[in-house]
Structures are given as C-alpha cells and as structure tokens.
Design a protein around this motif. Structure first.
Motif, PDB file in Angstrom:
ATOM      1  N   ASN A 112       8.829  -7.556   6.109  1.00 31.13           N
ATOM      2  CA  ASN A 112       8.238  -7.526   7.441  1.00 31.13           C
ATOM      3  C   ASN A 112       8.426  -8.907   8.089  1.00 31.13           C
ATOM      4  N   GLU A 113       9.368  -8.979   9.033  1.00 28.75           N
ATOM      5  CA  GLU A 113       9.703 -10.271   9.640  1.00 28.75           C
ATOM      6  C   GLU A 113       8.556 -10.843  10.467  1.00 28.75           C
ATOM      7  N   LYS A 114       7.599  -9.997  10.852  1.00 33.61           N
ATOM      8  CA  LYS A 114       6.473 -10.488  11.658  1.00 33.61           C
ATOM      9  C   LYS A 114       5.457 -11.259  10.820  1.00 33.61           C
ATOM     10  N   VAL A 115       5.534 -11.090   9.512  1.00 34.68           N
ATOM     11  CA  VAL A 115       4.607 -11.796   8.620  1.00 34.68           C
ATOM     12  C   VAL A 115       5.206 -13.151   8.253  1.00 34.68           C
ATOM     13  N   VAL A 116       4.487 -14.204   8.587  1.00 32.38           N
ATOM     14  CA  VAL A 116       4.920 -15.562   8.241  1.00 32.38           C
ATOM     15  C   VAL A 116       3.783 -16.226   7.469  1.00 32.38           C
ATOM     16  N   SER A 117       4.050 -16.606   6.231  1.00 35.46           N
ATOM     17  CA  SER A 117       2.995 -17.166   5.389  1.00 35.46           C
ATOM     18  C   SER A 117       3.577 -18.120   4.358  1.00 35.46           C
ATOM     19  N   THR A 174       9.396   4.741   0.709  1.00 41.16           N
ATOM     20  CA  THR A 174       8.265   4.332   1.539  1.00 41.16           C
ATOM     21  C   THR A 174       7.280   5.491   1.588  1.00 41.16           C
ATOM     22  N   PHE A 175       5.998   5.216   1.337  1.00 39.59           N
ATOM     23  CA  PHE A 175       5.023   6.309   1.257  1.00 39.59           C
ATOM     24  C   PHE A 175       3.837   6.135   2.190  1.00 39.59           C
ATOM     25  N   TYR A 176       3.724   4.985   2.850  1.00 35.92           N
ATOM     26  CA  TYR A 176       2.517   4.759   3.657  1.00 35.92           C
ATOM     27  C   TYR A 176       2.812   3.768   4.780  1.00 35.92           C
ATOM     28  N   GLU A 177       2.270   4.072   5.946  1.00 37.70           N
ATOM     29  CA  GLU A 177       2.329   3.126   7.063  1.00 37.70           C
ATOM     30  C   GLU A 177       0.930   2.956   7.609  1.00 37.70           C
ATOM     31  N   GLY A 178       0.569   1.716   7.934  1.00 33.50           N
ATOM     32  CA  GLY A 178      -0.787   1.470   8.406  1.00 33.50           C
ATOM     33  C   GLY A 178      -0.827   0.414   9.490  1.00 33.50           C
ATOM     34  N   MET A 192      -1.454  -9.023   6.576  1.00 34.65           N
ATOM     35  CA  MET A 192      -1.645 -10.284   7.313  1.00 34.65           C
ATOM     36  C   MET A 192      -1.814 -10.017   8.817  1.00 34.65           C
ATOM     37  N   GLY A 193      -2.586  -8.990   9.150  1.00 29.82           N
ATOM     38  CA  GLY A 193      -2.869  -8.663  10.547  1.00 29.82           C
ATOM     39  C   GLY A 193      -1.750  -7.943  11.272  1.00 29.82           C
TER      40      GLY A 193
END
Length: 200
Positions: free
Chosen positions: A145-150, A178-182, A187-188
């Motif tokens: 997930n490129e939107k997650v920066v940590s 892939t089994f779930y999307e939320g 990380m928000g």
C-alpha cells in the motif's frame, strides 16, 4: 520482533471491536487451508493477545501462542486460565534474536505480524526450520500500500514477490489470495489483506 515496546504498552486495551472483527475474518481465511488439523500442532506466531489463535483452538490438537511481548503473553495466559483451556501453551520469545532448536509444529500461522519484522527473509527461514516436513506456514497480512508511509512497519507486501522469496527459502505449493478489504484499517488508510499458504 519489531515494535515490542509499543505492544507492551497497549496489551491491556488491545482487544478492540475492530481488531476482534479482523481477527475473525483472518482466522476464517486461515481455516480454509487446514487439512486434518485436529491431529496437528500449531504455533500462533506473533500472537498478540491471541485473537486469531483463540478462534482456531478447536481446529488443532495443540497450540503454542508465541510473542515477544510479556504483557501480550500475560493476556493470553489469563484467557487460557479463565476459559480452562487444556490444549494451549504460551512462550515469550524473540525469533529475530535467537533460535529454538527443539521447537516443532505442523502449522504456523502469523496474522499481521510480518509487517513488523525487519528481516523478513531471515525470520521466514527460521520458521521453515521449525516446521515439520509437510507442515504449513500461513501468512495473513496487508497487500502493498503506497499510501502507507512508516518508519516502524513495512507498507504491506506484494504477494508474488513474497512467494518468490519463500520459494528461494524452500517453501513449496505456495498459493495466496486477497480475502478482505476495509476502510482505514492500515495506519489510517483503506487497505486489503491477503492470505498465503505454503508448505515445507
């Protein structure tokens, strides 16, 4: 394992409704890959408060809850005692720092654990050694997930790249989906989760 200090602080308040829900869908995804598990031993690796492993207790003959955080292990010990569970044990241990030569299991599962591990290949190699021949390692984690920066966690994993790394280590019969999307679960950020099954 990475971020142990953080988990030490939140152990008492870890079991939120959202985490319980994600643990439920994660354990359901893992359960789809189990074969004759009621005669097999399992390790819930990086178990936290045992939310996933507790859901799967009745699927195995025995289960070891393993985590680096003493406070998390205390939470599971309390659950085991309160529920009078007979087929479970706990171990506080850090695989990134030392090896356990006498530890063996037919199934190892890790849910949202890999993203906290700095040297992924090293730990997956150690877990390969712990598995009995023909045993399974099951991984539940976030897709990249490129939107997650940590600075503290990986931003998810590419399923193909992870499978390639595991093949190099010696794992075989690797399959994932892939089994779930939320919404806002990583990380928000909105995110999706995969389950990967592999065999020694």
């Amino acid at each position: 394992m990475g971020n142990t200090d953080k988990f030490e602080m939140i152990a008492n308040s870890y079991d939120t409704a959202e985490r319980i829900q994600i643990a439920k869908v994660s354990s359901d995804a893992i359960r789809e890959y189990l074969v004759d598990a009621n005669r097999k031993s399992a390790i819930d690796f990086g178990c936290g408060t045992g939310l996933v492993g507790m859901n799967l207790l009745n699927d195995f003959s025995s289960m070891l809850f393993l985590d680096t955080s003493p406070n998390m292990i205390d939470q599971i010990d309390q659950k085991i005692s309160d529920l009078n569970i007979r087929n479970a044990d706990t171990l506080c241990f850090d695989f990134e720092k030392e090896g356990l030569s006498n530890l063996r299991a037919d199934y190892i599962f890790m849910a949202q654990v890999l993203l906290h591990i700095k040297d992924v290949e090293f730990v997956l190699s150690r877990l390969f050694d712990v598995l009995n021949d023909g045993g399974h390692l099951l991984i539940v984690d976030f897709n990249k997930n490129e939107k997650v920066v940590s600075d503290f966690v990986h931003n998810g994993f590419d399923q193909v790249e992870l499978a390639d790394m595991m093949t190099t280590i010696g794992y075989r019969n690797i399959q994932s989906r892939t089994f779930y999307e939320g919404s806002k679960i990583f990380m928000g950020q909105d995110a999706s989760m995969f389950v990967l099954d592999s065999q020694k």
